[in-house]
Every structure is written in structure tokens, then in C-alpha cells.
Write an enzyme that holds these catalytic residues in place. Structure first.
Site, PDB file in Angstrom:
ATOM      1  N   ASP A 183       0.847  -1.173   0.000  1.00  0.00           N
ATOM      2  CA  ASP A 183       0.000   0.000   0.000  1.00  0.00           C
ATOM      3  C   ASP A 183       0.889   1.231   0.000  1.00  0.00           C
ATOM      4  O   ASP A 183       2.095   1.135   0.059  1.00  0.00           O
ATOM      5  CB  ASP A 183      -0.913  -0.003   1.231  1.00  0.00           C
TER       6      ASP A 183
ATOM      7  N   LYS B  75      -3.756   3.764  -2.434  1.00  0.00           N
ATOM      8  CA  LYS B  75      -4.868   4.666  -2.718  1.00  0.00           C
ATOM      9  C   LYS B  75      -4.267   6.030  -2.986  1.00  0.00           C
ATOM     10  O   LYS B  75      -3.433   6.507  -2.251  1.00  0.00           O
ATOM     11  CB  LYS B  75      -5.734   4.804  -1.462  1.00  0.00           C
TER      12      LYS B  75
ATOM     13  N   MET C 250      -8.089   7.153  10.273  1.00  0.00           N
ATOM     14  CA  MET C 250      -8.840   7.576   9.076  1.00  0.00           C
ATOM     15  C   MET C 250      -9.921   8.592   9.438  1.00  0.00           C
ATOM     16  O   MET C 250     -11.010   8.574   8.876  1.00  0.00           O
ATOM     17  CB  MET C 250      -9.488   6.345   8.400  1.00  0.00           C
TER      18      MET C 250
HETATM   19  N1  SAH Z   1      -3.306  -1.100   9.820  1.00  0.00           N
HETATM   20  C1  SAH Z   1      -2.870   0.250  10.076  1.00  0.00           C
HETATM   21  C2  SAH Z   1      -4.008   1.242   9.963  1.00  0.00           C
HETATM   22  C3  SAH Z   1      -4.647   1.267   8.590  1.00  0.00           C
HETATM   23  S1  SAH Z   1      -5.837   2.520   8.450  1.00  0.00           S
HETATM   24  C4  SAH Z   1      -2.179   0.317  11.444  1.00  0.00           C
HETATM   25  O1  SAH Z   1      -2.230  -0.648  12.211  1.00  0.00           O
HETATM   26  O2  SAH Z   1      -1.542   1.336  11.724  1.00  0.00           O
HETATM   27  C5  SAH Z   1      -4.878   3.877   7.870  1.00  0.00           C
HETATM   28  C6  SAH Z   1      -4.859   4.956   8.931  1.00  0.00           C
HETATM   29  O3  SAH Z   1      -3.844   4.703   9.872  1.00  0.00           O
HETATM   30  C7  SAH Z   1      -4.579   6.340   8.416  1.00  0.00           C
HETATM   31  O4  SAH Z   1      -5.721   6.948   7.883  1.00  0.00           O
HETATM   32  C8  SAH Z   1      -4.135   7.025   9.683  1.00  0.00           C
HETATM   33  O5  SAH Z   1      -5.232   7.312  10.520  1.00  0.00           O
HETATM   34  C9  SAH Z   1      -3.347   5.928  10.357  1.00  0.00           C
HETATM   35  N2  SAH Z   1      -1.899   5.998  10.084  1.00  0.00           N
HETATM   36  C10 SAH Z   1      -1.118   4.995   9.658  1.00  0.00           C
HETATM   37  N3  SAH Z   1       0.176   5.371   9.613  1.00  0.00           N
HETATM   38  C11 SAH Z   1       0.204   6.658  10.040  1.00  0.00           C
HETATM   39  C12 SAH Z   1       1.241   7.613  10.257  1.00  0.00           C
HETATM   40  N4  SAH Z   1       2.518   7.326   9.999  1.00  0.00           N
HETATM   41  N5  SAH Z   1       0.885   8.837  10.709  1.00  0.00           N
HETATM   42  C13 SAH Z   1      -0.382   9.140  10.982  1.00  0.00           C
HETATM   43  N6  SAH Z   1      -1.398   8.278  10.792  1.00  0.00           N
HETATM   44  C14 SAH Z   1      -1.112   7.052  10.348  1.00  0.00           C
END
Ligand code: SAH
Length: 252
Positions: free
Chosen positions: A35, A57, A172
């Protein structure tokens, strides 16, 4: 060799927070589907011979549809390849890893799960906000701020969420932040509850916006807050101190 799919969490940013097991499986991958979220360093660690498939995306548009991603995994693993499905953070916290597991099970394909460091905990932590703390929160609730539009009704019970005394972490949630703050206050959550929005957590250009439930939507609007961001709601936010990048030097 028999094909297999590895559902791998890439952690929230730099390669330092990729697990040892994740790096091992990445290094022997024939195919990697990734991704947008894994850092550049992680993408650079992929073996040269590996087929790389970008499933990210961009501006709300998926390069590949979910079904197409699953088809590719089934096809390549069926042909005997070692397939790594690299997902940001942990593979099973949002991001549709659960659906991929179901599909692979259905097709009788061997799967290994490699958990990852989730942004829900690590991004606040590296910004100096522990998600629990004896004085502030004995409970952590992680919600999505982006409900599936196909769902007939919201999977979130705002009345219950507003009553929780622990920390709420929203992933998100940037787009719907005004609605989220509003719903919590309407259901009785204190308007003075501290809120932090951490954009691009654990990256060089991380930015943190701190406010309260009543003003965070306006503040974020003024500052042009953009995804990806982790939103933290609760007393633990008062532990935040500006300018502590040294808490987390490994930035992606
Ligand atoms: N599986 C992932 C989350 C997927 S949903 C996990 O466990 O982290 C994607 C969301 O994760 C983004 O919209 C944001 O809210 C958050 N996210 C992931 N990496 C991020 C980062 N480095 N900084 C801020 N938000 C992050």
C-alpha cells in the site's frame, strides 16, 4: 515450493519498526503487494527480483480494487510463489487484512500472519502521548473515522463512545473530524476533553495539532490538516510536550 501468502504489518514509518520476521519474509518474497503507507526505506528493502505491485490509494482512488488485489494473491500463490502482502501498521487493524485472510482461507492457500507495530499506539507514543496512563486512562478504544459508505447504519455507537472514560484513538478520521467531535459532545462528552491530531506520525515532517473537542475541528481547518493522521481523544493528551522529536529518532 508451495505458494504461500504472508500478511505482513510494515509498522508505522521507518524500517526500524519493521519486525525481524517481517524483514525475513520480505527478503525471500517473489511478489510484494504494498500500500502507499510503508516508508520508502521499506520499499527499497524489497529484493530486486521481486514483482512489485502497488495497491495504494491515491486521492481516494484505488490503483487496484480489493477484489483485484485478492485475485493477484490467489493467482501468484497458486503458481507456487512466496507472496508478501505488506500493510501499514498491523495487518488486521483496519485496512481490510481480515477480508484477505478470509479469501485466502476460502481458496485453501497457506497463510502466515506477521503482526506489525500499529500506528494507533506507536504514533501517539512517539509524539509523547502514552495511550494509557494510571492517572488518565485505563482503557483504549480504537475506532475508524471512515465508515464504509455501503453500511446501512453506522457501526459506531456514539452514545457509548461518549461515555467511555479511557482514551479514544481515531484512524482515518481527518475528513470526519468535525462530525466526530460534534457527535461526542452531543452525546455528553466534555467539550474540554483534550484532543491531539498527529499528521504523518513518525515521519520527518510530523505535525501535531492540540486542542479540545470544542475547538479541534476549527483548529484543524485553519491549519489545513490532511491525512494520514492519528487522532487521540482523552486526558492522556495533556502529557504532550512540543518539540520532542528525540523521543523517536527513527523516522521514515
Ligand atoms: N493497519 C494500520 C491502519 C490502517 S488505516 C495500522 O495498524 O496502523 C490507515 C490509517 O492509519 C490512516 O488513515 C491514519 O489514521 C493511520 N496511520 C497509519 N500510519 C500513520 C502515520 N505514519 N501517521 C499518521 N497516521 C497514520
Amino acid at each position: 515450493m508451495k505458494g504461500k501468502v504472508y500478511l505482513v504489518g510494515s509498522g508505522p514509518g521507518g524500517i526500524g519498526l519493521l519486525t525481524v520476521r517481517a524483514l525475513e519474509v520480505i527478503k525471500k518474497a517473489d511478489v510484494v503487494l504494498y500500500d502507499q503507507l510503508p516508508g520508502r526505506e521499506i520499499i527499497a528493502a524489497l529484493p530486486d527480483k521481486a514483482e512489485r505491485i502497488d495497491c495504494g490509494k491515491y486521492g481516494g482512488r484505488h490503483t487496484l480494487r480489493q477484489e483485484e488485489i485478492e485475485e493477484i494473491m490467489v493467482d501468484r500463490a497458486g503458481a507456487g510463489r512466496q507472496v508478501v502482502r505488506l500493510k501499514g501498521g498491523d495487518p488486521f487493524l483496519f485496512g481490510r487484512g481480515g477480508e484477505e485472510l478470509e479469501r485466502l482461507r476460502q481458496e485453501g492457500i497457506a497463510v502466515e500472519v506477521v503482526p506489525g507495530v500499529t500506528s494507533a499506539v506507536a504514533v501517539p507514543g512517539c509524539a509523547g502521548i502514552p495511550v494509557t496512563h494510571r492517572r488518565y486512562a485505563s482503557q483504549l478504544t480504537v475506532i475508524t473515522g471512515h465508515e464504509d459508505p455501503d453500511k446501512p447504519e453506522s457501526g459506531l455507537d456514539w452514545e457509548v463512545l461518549a461515555r467511555l472514560r479511557g482514551t479514544i484513538v481515531v484512524l482515518m478520521g481527518v475528513k470526519h473530524l468535525p462530525l466526530i467531535a460534534q457527535s461526542l459532545m452531543e452525546h455528553g462528552k466534555d467539550a474540554q476533553t483534550p484532543v491531539a491530531v498527529i499528521e504523518r506520525g513518525m515521519r520527518q515532517d510530523e505535525r501535531v495539532t492540540v486542542g479540545t473537542l470544542s475547538n479541534i475541528a476549527a483548529l484543524s481547518g485553519e491549519r489545513g490538516v490532511k491525512p494520514p493522521a492519528v487522532i487521540v481523544i482523552g486526558g492522556v493528551v495533556s502529557l504532550y510536550r512540543e518539540g520532542e522529536p528525540g523521543l523517536c529518532p527513527d523516522r521514515g
